[in-house]
Design an enzyme around this catalytic site. Structure first.
Site, PDB file in Angstrom:
ATOM      1  N   CYS A 200     -31.917 -13.198 -23.099  1.00 28.72           N
ATOM      2  CA  CYS A 200     -32.382 -14.560 -22.825  1.00 28.72           C
ATOM      3  C   CYS A 200     -31.695 -15.119 -21.578  1.00 28.72           C
ATOM      4  O   CYS A 200     -30.477 -15.088 -21.482  1.00 28.72           O
ATOM      5  CB  CYS A 200     -32.074 -15.467 -24.020  1.00 28.72           C
ATOM      6  SG  CYS A 200     -32.534 -17.189 -23.730  1.00 28.72           S
TER       7      CYS A 200
ATOM      8  N   LYS B   3       0.831  -1.202   0.000  1.00 30.44           N
ATOM      9  CA  LYS B   3       0.000   0.000   0.000  1.00 30.44           C
ATOM     10  C   LYS B   3       0.869   1.257   0.000  1.00 30.44           C
ATOM     11  O   LYS B   3       1.880   1.341   0.686  1.00 30.44           O
ATOM     12  CB  LYS B   3      -0.935   0.006   1.207  1.00 30.44           C
ATOM     13  CG  LYS B   3      -1.842   1.235   1.227  1.00 30.44           C
ATOM     14  CD  LYS B   3      -3.076   1.033   2.085  1.00 30.44           C
ATOM     15  CE  LYS B   3      -3.776   2.380   2.289  1.00 30.44           C
ATOM     16  NZ  LYS B   3      -5.026   2.496   1.582  1.00 30.44           N
TER      17      LYS B   3
ATOM     18  N   LYS C 159       1.629   3.507 -12.374  1.00 29.08           N
ATOM     19  CA  LYS C 159       0.203   3.156 -12.269  1.00 29.08           C
ATOM     20  C   LYS C 159      -0.631   4.299 -12.824  1.00 29.08           C
ATOM     21  O   LYS C 159      -0.519   5.438 -12.367  1.00 29.08           O
ATOM     22  CB  LYS C 159      -0.182   2.861 -10.820  1.00 29.08           C
ATOM     23  CG  LYS C 159      -1.605   2.323 -10.682  1.00 29.08           C
ATOM     24  CD  LYS C 159      -1.825   1.696  -9.311  1.00 29.08           C
ATOM     25  CE  LYS C 159      -3.221   1.129  -9.162  1.00 29.08           C
ATOM     26  NZ  LYS C 159      -3.404   0.455  -7.857  1.00 29.08           N
TER      27      LYS C 159
ATOM     28  N   CYS D  12     -34.186  -9.299 -38.796  1.00 24.43           N
ATOM     29  CA  CYS D  12     -33.102  -9.437 -37.813  1.00 24.43           C
ATOM     30  C   CYS D  12     -31.822  -8.838 -38.350  1.00 24.43           C
ATOM     31  O   CYS D  12     -31.379  -9.179 -39.448  1.00 24.43           O
ATOM     32  CB  CYS D  12     -32.898 -10.917 -37.474  1.00 24.43           C
ATOM     33  SG  CYS D  12     -31.550 -11.197 -36.297  1.00 24.43           S
TER      34      CYS D  12
ATOM     35  N   PHE E  53       0.216   7.242  -9.692  1.00 21.19           N
ATOM     36  CA  PHE E  53      -0.255   8.443 -10.396  1.00 21.19           C
ATOM     37  C   PHE E  53      -1.765   8.313 -10.657  1.00 21.19           C
ATOM     38  O   PHE E  53      -2.286   8.893 -11.604  1.00 21.19           O
ATOM     39  CB  PHE E  53       0.450   8.591 -11.747  1.00 21.19           C
ATOM     40  CG  PHE E  53       1.908   8.920 -11.646  1.00 21.19           C
ATOM     41  CD1 PHE E  53       2.442   9.428 -10.472  1.00 21.19           C
ATOM     42  CD2 PHE E  53       2.749   8.750 -12.734  1.00 21.19           C
ATOM     43  CE1 PHE E  53       3.802   9.735 -10.381  1.00 21.19           C
ATOM     44  CE2 PHE E  53       4.088   9.062 -12.657  1.00 21.19           C
ATOM     45  CZ  PHE E  53       4.625   9.549 -11.480  1.00 21.19           C
TER      46      PHE E  53
ATOM     47  N   CYS F 194     -31.281  -9.987 -28.168  1.00 12.44           N
ATOM     48  CA  CYS F 194     -32.120 -11.084 -27.676  1.00 12.44           C
ATOM     49  C   CYS F 194     -31.293 -12.137 -26.966  1.00 12.44           C
ATOM     50  O   CYS F 194     -31.694 -12.669 -25.927  1.00 12.44           O
ATOM     51  CB  CYS F 194     -32.912 -11.698 -28.825  1.00 12.44           C
ATOM     52  SG  CYS F 194     -31.878 -12.284 -30.193  1.00 12.44           S
TER      53      CYS F 194
ATOM     54  N   CYS G 169     -36.675  -6.960 -28.325  1.00 13.84           N
ATOM     55  CA  CYS G 169     -36.599  -6.634 -29.746  1.00 13.84           C
ATOM     56  C   CYS G 169     -37.770  -5.739 -30.148  1.00 13.84           C
ATOM     57  O   CYS G 169     -37.605  -4.768 -30.887  1.00 13.84           O
ATOM     58  CB  CYS G 169     -36.597  -7.917 -30.568  1.00 13.84           C
ATOM     59  SG  CYS G 169     -36.140  -7.653 -32.296  1.00 13.84           S
TER      60      CYS G 169
ATOM     61  N   ASN H 233     -13.824   3.529  -2.733  1.00  7.46           N
ATOM     62  CA  ASN H 233     -13.184   3.864  -1.459  1.00  7.46           C
ATOM     63  C   ASN H 233     -12.792   5.323  -1.450  1.00  7.46           C
ATOM     64  O   ASN H 233     -12.550   5.928  -2.499  1.00  7.46           O
ATOM     65  CB  ASN H 233     -11.960   2.984  -1.223  1.00  7.46           C
ATOM     66  CG  ASN H 233     -10.758   3.467  -2.008  1.00  7.46           C
ATOM     67  OD1 ASN H 233     -10.000   4.315  -1.532  1.00  7.46           O
ATOM     68  ND2 ASN H 233     -10.588   2.951  -3.218  1.00  7.46           N
TER      69      ASN H 233
ATOM     70  N   CYS I 200      -4.435   7.713  -7.871  1.00 11.34           N
ATOM     71  CA  CYS I 200      -5.442   7.901  -6.826  1.00 11.34           C
ATOM     72  C   CYS I 200      -6.271   9.156  -7.113  1.00 11.34           C
ATOM     73  O   CYS I 200      -5.717  10.253  -7.215  1.00 11.34           O
ATOM     74  CB  CYS I 200      -4.772   8.012  -5.469  1.00 11.34           C
ATOM     75  SG  CYS I 200      -5.951   8.168  -4.137  1.00 11.34           S
TER      76      CYS I 200
END
Lengths: 444, 425
Positions: B391, B45, B175, B381, B135, B387, B355, B75, B137
């Protein structure tokens, strides 16, 4: 010897209290969320079509899922004012839950009945009145019978602004919900609190102890009111037609069930050690299961056909069997044998289907010792109270149109006294449809 | 059995599953538990300069979806709230005890060369395998000119990376924040500055919800809320797109990528690796279910690789990148048509209503002998897939390719394209 007699207090009160506890307890908040999340919100949902009252089931379940319990409950009660008791007593396994697409997909339907109870319980607990009456119309309607059909009709008419007088023969309203349902399905006096909720709408007055054909005549009601709804139910219990049918120990299952529901102390009800129930419907199941739960040692249901022909659902049959009831198929009672003037055993003959599938005796007999025989072989409509100028009958029940109108102008009927499914939910639908027809009949 | 060992920017780990810099890697106790559970690496951390920052209560918000908890997570925690010396001594101890695991230290200090130099020297002494420059947060630190305030300005990214590369022999991972219009800008800047690798995505600026009783954004701190950083399963598609964008970019493609964002399963990890990631970093899934999830991640990835015939991570890494093209490169003459399997259909009608109401009116609702029947109208179609997604039954609706008899045609070539470069065949 005790085994020969009927006796109360066969098992401790505390055990009886446990045995008669709610057979399907309410869902917790989390359980309801999980159950509601399983609903797909189908288009043209098969469950709605399978519900005799056509409740918009996907919509009310969505209300539960989103935290709109008031909307959910109103959706239910708008279609079925007895949605609370139907959530508890409906055979959902052969109605909405059988049609649920989850049943087709995985043999595990959405718990529609339990969710319906969740939403309606919430509304009842809030003491919310979801409906308002339309302005008074000045029209008066008589409803005979305060069962589900009559009260559903009365409630729908009261919402439309009419004034309703309900005439009920017994001292309490509810019909079969109060007198004919197993105690563990409607605990905590639910039938009465539900009716109190229904009556709180206003516009409905109920007169108890008013018996059609005795101090009440259909002809007078037709004169005094703008319309009449008959929700008379089935007052006659079918008989076996055997000698000894009036022996002590022989009773109608519906009377046994009613006595159980009304008894302040169930353990005080007299009961045989060995109980035989004849019949194949839910009344047979309710009587036999409750006899077991009350402490009878051996309880048998004997039915003249096979298990698939029983009108009791498989779930109900299983409930009885799990409780310790033995279900015997393909046999009919042929003799009731007494000892010292009391029922001692019932003699049965095995049956087999004839060429048309009807059960016929095959000459082989067996006997079941029984101090109690409960007859659950159906009920029939008693037309005498309707008087000489009553409505036309058909198949022994009151003939009606699709709107519930009888052959007499202004007289409508619904519930078990007309043909159709003998279910609370069907009675409610009959009452609802008839109310709309009466409203139209009155010129609205 | 597949070999999951990875070497990422020179850092070796027995498997590609690292814990991201976050609460699970805040201290020795947690990291040791993670390594015992089998995690291949951890990014400690984020360390900063003393005095340590101070955190709030509460710190987390979460989005539940249809009964699923923590579908999205946010957070408002800041970097470590413990003294630098405590963290450094614990890092030293963990690396000594677990030499085969990757231990990378996340860093965030003010945008001054001296600050970076000072902390890099201290971290180097711990024996850690590398550093990750935070780089990304998006809350709390960014208002103080750190975190995403740096990551959102490519020139700053390049500058700080260059300082760090000059100050340390350790691999430098950058980062990246997703709170930017084009992820390629900071990625390319990191490359120019000499970064050894990038990791992404950091969290997405978010409000997880509004408490309608308090009328405050969530998570609520004493009646008020602030924006947080969003992560968890909900952000995975955003992360995949950004990782893939860097992986196919000619200027930054050579940068190793540590993929981060909603990774909870071996399948998630395989997808990130297929789009170019060399390792993956996990946080929310561990915070939801504990470190033990790594067992199935390792096992599931190895089993899938065995079935697919991949012996090492490198065998399938970036394999999907070449199929990640720009829209204008897709074949406009490719056609599919929905096909409903009537035996699997449970007659929920969701394909029809989706649809009918919202797409192309290409699924008819019929009753045949009273039974519901849903039928595709093939002429209507367009093969959109809606669809099939609506489904609820796996494989009930399939999208079947149909031959158009026409050759491959992209927008670049299409006659409707005013800027087309070549005529259609």
């Amino acid at each position: 010897m005790d085994g020969d007699r009927l006796s109360a207090h066969r098992i401790p009160r505390t055990v009886i209290a446990t045995n008669f506890a709610d057979c399907a307890p309410a869902l917790s908040h989390d359980e309801a969320q999980v159950a509601a999340a399983r609903c797909y919100f189908c288009h043209d949902a098969p469950c709605i079509e399978a519900c005799p009252t056509g409740i918009d089931i996907p919509l009310f379940i969505r209300g539960i899922a989103t935290g709109n319990l008031q909307g959910a409950a109103r959706t239910i009660l708008d279609a079925n004012i007895f949605g609370g008791s139907c959530a508890r007593v409906c055979p959902t396994e052969i109605l909405c839950q059988r049609a649920c697409v989850r049943t087709a997909q995985e043999e595990k339907p959405v718990a529609i009945g339990a969710l319906q109870r969740h939403a309606t319980d919430w509304l009842f607990a809030q003491k919310v009145q979801p409906f308002a009456r339309a302005p008074a119309t000045g029209r008066r309607i008589a409803v005979v019978g305060a069962g589900p059909a009559g009260l559903a009709c009365a409630h729908a008419l009261a919402r439309l602004g009419h004034a309703i007088t309900v005439f009920e023969a017994r001292e309490k309203p509810g019909g079969l919900n109060e007198y004919g349902i197993a105690a563990y399905k409607l605990v905590d006096d639910f039938a009465q609190s539900e009716i109190a909720f229904i009556l709180r709408l206003g516009g409905i007055s109920v007169e108890y102890g008013r018996i059609l054909g005795q101090d009440l005549a259909l002809s007078a009601l037709r004169q005094d009111f703008d319309a009449v709804f008959l929700g008379l139910g089935l007052a006659g219990a079918n008989r076996l037609g055997l000698p000894g049918e009036d022996l002590p120990g022989v009773a109608n299952a519906i009377d046994f069930i009613a006595a159980l529901r009304q008894a302040p102390d169930k353990s005080a009800l007299p009961l045989g050690r060995q109980v035989v129930v004849v019949g194949g419907g839910n009344t047979a199941i309710d009587a036999a299961t409750q006899a077991r739960k009350l402490g009878a040692e051996e309880v048998s249901i004997v039915y003249r056909r096979g298990p698939e022909a029983m009108s009791a659902t498989l779930e109900e049959q299983e409930r009885a069997q799990v409780t310790g009831v033995t279900i015997r198929h393909w046999a009919i009672p042929v003799a009731l044998e007494a000892v010292a003037g009391r029922l001692a055993q019932v003699v049965f003959e095995h049956t087999r289907p004839d060429s048309a599938g009807r059960p016929v005796g095959n000459g082989e007999r067996f006997a079941l010792p029984a101090q109690m025989l409960l007859k659950a072989i159906g009920q029939h409509f008693l037309p005498a109270p309707l008087g000489a100028e009553g409505p036309r009958l058909e198949g022994g029940r009151i003939a009606v149109t699709g709107d519930g109108e009888t052959s007499l102008p202004g007289v409508f009927a619904g519930g078990d006294c007309i043909a159709g499914l003998d279910l609370t939910v069907q009675a409610v639908e009959n009452g609802k449809i008839a109310a709309r027809a009466i409203h139209r009949y009155l010129g609205f | 059995m597949a070999d999951l060992a990875t070497t990422f920017a020179g850092i070796r780990s027995p498997n590609p599953f690292w814990l991201a810099s976050a609460p699970p890697t805040d201290k020795e106790y947690n990291v040791v538990r993670a390594f015992r559970a089998g995690w291949g690496g951890a990014v400690w951390k984020t360390l900063g300069e003393d005095p340590p920052i101070v955190n709030t209560a509460s710190r987390y918000g979460a989005v539940s979806f249809n009964g699923a908890r923590i579908a999205g997570f946010s957070n408002i925690e800041l970097i470590t709230d413990r003294p630098l010396a405590v963290n450094l001594s614990e890092i030293t101890a963990v690396k000594r005890a677990w030499p085969d695991r990757a231990l990378v230290v996340s860093l965030m200090v003010p945008c001054a060369e001296e600050s970076w130099k000072r902390i890099l020297e201290a971290v180097e002494d711990t024996g850690a395998d590398g550093v990750e420059l935070n780089f990304g947060c998006p809350h709390g630190m960014s208002e103080r000119g750190m975190g995403s305030a740096v990551g959102q300005v490519p020139d700053y990214v390049e500058m700080v990376v260059r300082w760090c590369k000059q100050a340390t022999r350790m691999p430098v991972i950058v980062k990246l924040t997703p709170n930017i219009t084009d992820i390629l800008a900071p990625a390319r800047a990191a490359r120019r500055g000499g970064a050894d690798a990038v990791s992404l995505i950091n969290t997405v600026q978010s409000i997880t919800g509004v408490d309608l009783d308090l009328m405050a954004p969530m998570p609520v701190v004493d009646g008020q809320g602030t924006h947080g950083g969003y992560c968890g399963p909900a952000v995975k598609p955003i992360a995949l797109c950004m990782v893939a964008g860097i992986a196919r970019d000619s200027e930054s493609a050579s940068l190793p990528i540590s993929g981060i964002g909603g990774i909870a399963t071996w399948r998630d990890a395989a997808e990130f690796i297929a789009l170019g990631a060399g390792t993956v970093q996990v946080c929310t899934a561990a915070m939801h279910r504990g470190f033990r999830i790594v067992t199935d991640m390792i096992d599931g990835l190895a089993n899938w690789m065995d079935q697919a015939g991949y012996r090492r991570i490198e065998d399938f890494r970036a394999r999907a990148v070449r199929h990640f093209v720009h829209w204008e490169d897709l074949n406009l003459n490719y056609r599919t048509v929905a096909h409903i399997d009537p035996d699997l259909c449970i007659r929920c009608g969701l394909c029809h209503i989706a649809c009918e109401d919202t797409a192309h009116q290409a699924i008819a609702a019929r009753r045949v002998n009273g039974r519901r029947q849903y039928e595709v109208i093939e002429a209507e179609c367009v093969g959109c897939n809606l669809c099939a997604h609506a489904c609820p039954v796996e494989d009930c609706i399939s999208m079947v390719p149909v031959s158009t008899g026409r050759p491959r045609l992209t927008w670049k070539q299409h006659p409707n394209n005013p800027e087309r470069r070549e005529a259609a065949e």
